[in-house]
Design a protein around this motif. Structure first.
Motif, PDB file in Angstrom:
ATOM      1  N   GLU A 151       0.890  -1.186   0.079  1.00  0.00           N
ATOM      2  CA  GLU A 151      -0.009   0.109  -0.021  1.00  0.00           C
ATOM      3  C   GLU A 151       1.076   1.372   0.216  1.00  0.00           C
ATOM      4  N   PHE A 173      -7.452   5.139  -1.051  1.00  0.00           N
ATOM      5  CA  PHE A 173      -7.728   3.868  -1.103  1.00  0.00           C
ATOM      6  C   PHE A 173      -9.255   3.492  -1.246  1.00  0.00           C
ATOM      7  N   ALA A 175     -11.690  -0.078  -1.284  1.00  0.00           N
ATOM      8  CA  ALA A 175     -11.532  -1.536  -1.094  1.00  0.00           C
ATOM      9  C   ALA A 175     -12.042  -2.276  -2.319  1.00  0.00           C
ATOM     10  N   SER A 206      -6.642  -0.473   5.802  1.00  0.00           N
ATOM     11  CA  SER A 206      -6.734  -0.710   4.437  1.00  0.00           C
ATOM     12  C   SER A 206      -6.700  -2.090   4.258  1.00  0.00           C
ATOM     13  N   SER A 249     -14.009   9.990  -1.696  1.00  0.00           N
ATOM     14  CA  SER A 249     -13.321  10.571  -0.729  1.00  0.00           C
ATOM     15  C   SER A 249     -13.689  12.235  -0.545  1.00  0.00           C
TER      16      SER A 249
END
Lengths: 323, 245
Positions: free
Chosen positions: A8, A71, A73, A99, A187
């Protein structure tokens, strides 16, 4: 055998947890004559990507896409699974960060893979494929056998060392293969705490309980934390009374931590609290009640008034730091 | 608004954990079971949303008949109805498959799970279920508001917090702070007795994992006490003896 690691990136860089995951995968690869591929969704510069080779990644698949910088999912699971399929990976390693916890089960469902999360051991392949994980919020361990062809391991951060095992840098750019409609969450705002050590990553944690009598006395916790470069935490009653934010609550229904050193001040050590901290390497309990259960779980203890004890420790810690 | 809340039946947080059958089974003797605390938050938030927007809150539990005390409590807290999938919840994958099989035909707008169950701590059902249903998922939410078909949420991220939006239908997992759990009142307890509790047989599922053994952490050696007068020596002990700082 190929082992895929989800590495990540946050704002174009990797955290220690990503290197831990690559190191973990690399150790499995060495034991089973396999190769390690790291997949990186989001835009990361080549010199940063190359850091993954240092810890044993034979191949780094970079999936550059503006919408993957943050991020998500669902889309992350898609690109991780596409890479796993393309690489023929039989194990997918993911660090069990927030995450990682979000994406790992999605990856498992997509690949129809057995999943173990919160893994704290290397796989034992002498009889099946068994990994150890914490259960009952730290009160016990379970050995879990994954019986599927493809396996997903979500490993606990701060548990495995980063190990240098430099490989030739081999970066491959791959298409995300995603449409705008695939990005299902948007976001709005991200607030990261800056200048403070995140609790889950801290090697030293100083924690306060009701014995400190009120939020105005938290300088005793903070001063010691500052002197030792530690993160601060608290017990459940303290966060319930809003003396401290809930994000500092460690214990069974809060955060489980495993620092090298945990110093508990004015916390009695209820079973629920101990569950969240008992994996700490060294525990120090400071409490005025000699019968407090924490003294049974601690390596070192001081029985007495925290308001008398703490200034002495803080002073010693400052002197230690100055040397 | 049609909400599904996944409810796990877990040992009370004060449980002293022990194992039987040569450390392969959790010893349930004398253990009090409760609704998983995070699921209780989900349920309460679900009720708050339907009180504002209208709709129903259904709970779903994968477990045998011995989970019905927790299910009745969920109904007493205010759930509209409950579903029990009549099977032992062997692992998260199995649980998610069972819930997905039921939820597929029901078109829920919003599905809540807990952040994790406090017994097996996998935290997997939210993601597994969402992927099986082809829905977006948002983990560890600390707030959720619904406006039309858009959910606005806050969630914990590594080292901070994110505010984000997603369209319904959606699967979320509840983090502490989402709301305060509700305590059932006498009227709720009475009403719960007659609320519908549907028992559904499980769908076929392939085994993906199995716990082969459990172990308790090694007991700690006895604590070394330092006197109050010598409290400052703790730092040198941690440095020289424990070699931890």
């Amino acid at each position: 055998m190929n082992i895929l690691v989800f590495a990540e990136q946050i704002d174009g860089s990797f955290k220690k947890s990503a290197f831990e995951a690559v190191s973990y995968a690399s150790q499995i690869a060495q034991a089973h004559n396999g190769t390690v591929t790291a997949v990186v969704p989001g835009n990361v510069a080549d010199d940063k990507l190359a850091e993954l080779a240092k810890f044993g990644a034979n191949k780094i698949v970079s999936i550059k896409h503006d919408n993957l910088n943050g991020f998500n999912a669902e889309t992350y699971a898609k690109v991780i699974c596409n890479t796993a399929t393309a690489e023929g990976s039989s194990i997918v390693v993911i660090s069990n960060t927030y995450s990682g916890k979000s994406v790992a089960p999605r990856v498992a469902a997509r690949l129809k893979a057995g999943i173990a999360s919160g893994v704290i051991s290397m796989p034992n392949t002498s009889a099946g494929f068994v990994v150890r994980r914490g259960v009952f919020s730290g009160k016990a361990f379970a050995d879990v056998n994954l019986t599927t062809t493809v396996k997903v391991l979500a490993i606990t951060p701060n548990t495995f060392n980063t190990l240098e095992n430099a490989q030739a840098v081999n970066i491959v750019n791959a298409e995300a293969g995603l449409a705008d409609a695939d990005f299902t969450t948007k976001s709005v705002e991200i607030n990261r705490v800056t200048g403070k050590i995140p609790l889950t990553e801290a090697e030293i944690v100083i924690s306060g309980g009701r014995g400190l009598k009120g939020p105005e006395n938290w300088h005793l916790v903070e001063d010691l934390a500052n002197a030792l470069g530690a993160a601060t935490a608290c017990s459940k009653p303290v966060s319930d009374m809003h003396w401290r934010p809930h994000s500092e609550h460690v214990g069974q229904t809060g955060i489980t931590i495993k620092p090298n050193l945990y110093i508990a001040i004015g916390i009695s050590g209820a079973i629920q609290h101990l569950a969240g901290v008992s994996s700490s390497k060294v525990i120090v309990a400071i409490n005025k009640d000699a019968e407090a259960p924490f003294f049974k779980a601690a390596d070192y203890g001081i029985v007495g008034d925290a308001f008398e004890i703490m200034p002495k420790i803080i002073e010693a810690a400052k002197a230690f730091k100055a040397n | 608004m049609k909400i599904l809340v996944c409810v796990s039946n877990v040992p009370d947080t004060t449980t002293k954990v022990t194992f039987t059958e040569n450390n392969t089974q959790f010893n349930t003797a004398g253990v009090q079971f409760i609704i998983n605390p995070y699921d209780e938050l989900s349920l309460t938030r679900g009720l708050e949303l339907t009180e504002k927007l209208g709709g129903t809150v259904t709970t779903i539990t994968v477990g045998l008949a011995d989970t019905e005390a927790s299910i009745r409590k969920a109904l007493a807290i205010g759930a509209t109805d409950a579903v029990r999938i009549n099977a032992v919840p062997t692992d998260a994958y199995f649980v998610a498959e069972q819930i997905a099989a039921y939820a597929k035909a029901e078109n829920f707008d919003l599905i809540f799970t807990g952040r994790e169950s406090i017994d097996y701590n996998g935290g997997q059902v939210c993601g597994l279920l969402a992927e099986m249903l082809g829905l977006p998922s948002v983990n560890v939410i600390t707030s959720i508001e619904i406006d039309g078909t858009t959910a606005t949420m806050e969630r914990d991220i590594d080292g901070g917090r994110e505010k984000l939006t997603a369209n319904l239908p959606l699967v979320v997992s509840a983090q502490k702070e989402l709301t305060e759990p509700r305590i059932p009142n006498m009227r709720g307890i009475m009403a719960a007795r007659t609320k519908p509790l549907k028992v559904v047989e499980p769908v076929a599922s392939e085994l993906t994992s199995a716990a082969v053994g459990f172990e308790l952490p090694a007991p700690k050696g006895s604590v070394k006490l330092i006197s109050v007068e010598e409290a400052g020596s703790l730092i040198s002990i941690l440095h020289n003896e424990a070699k931890i700082i």
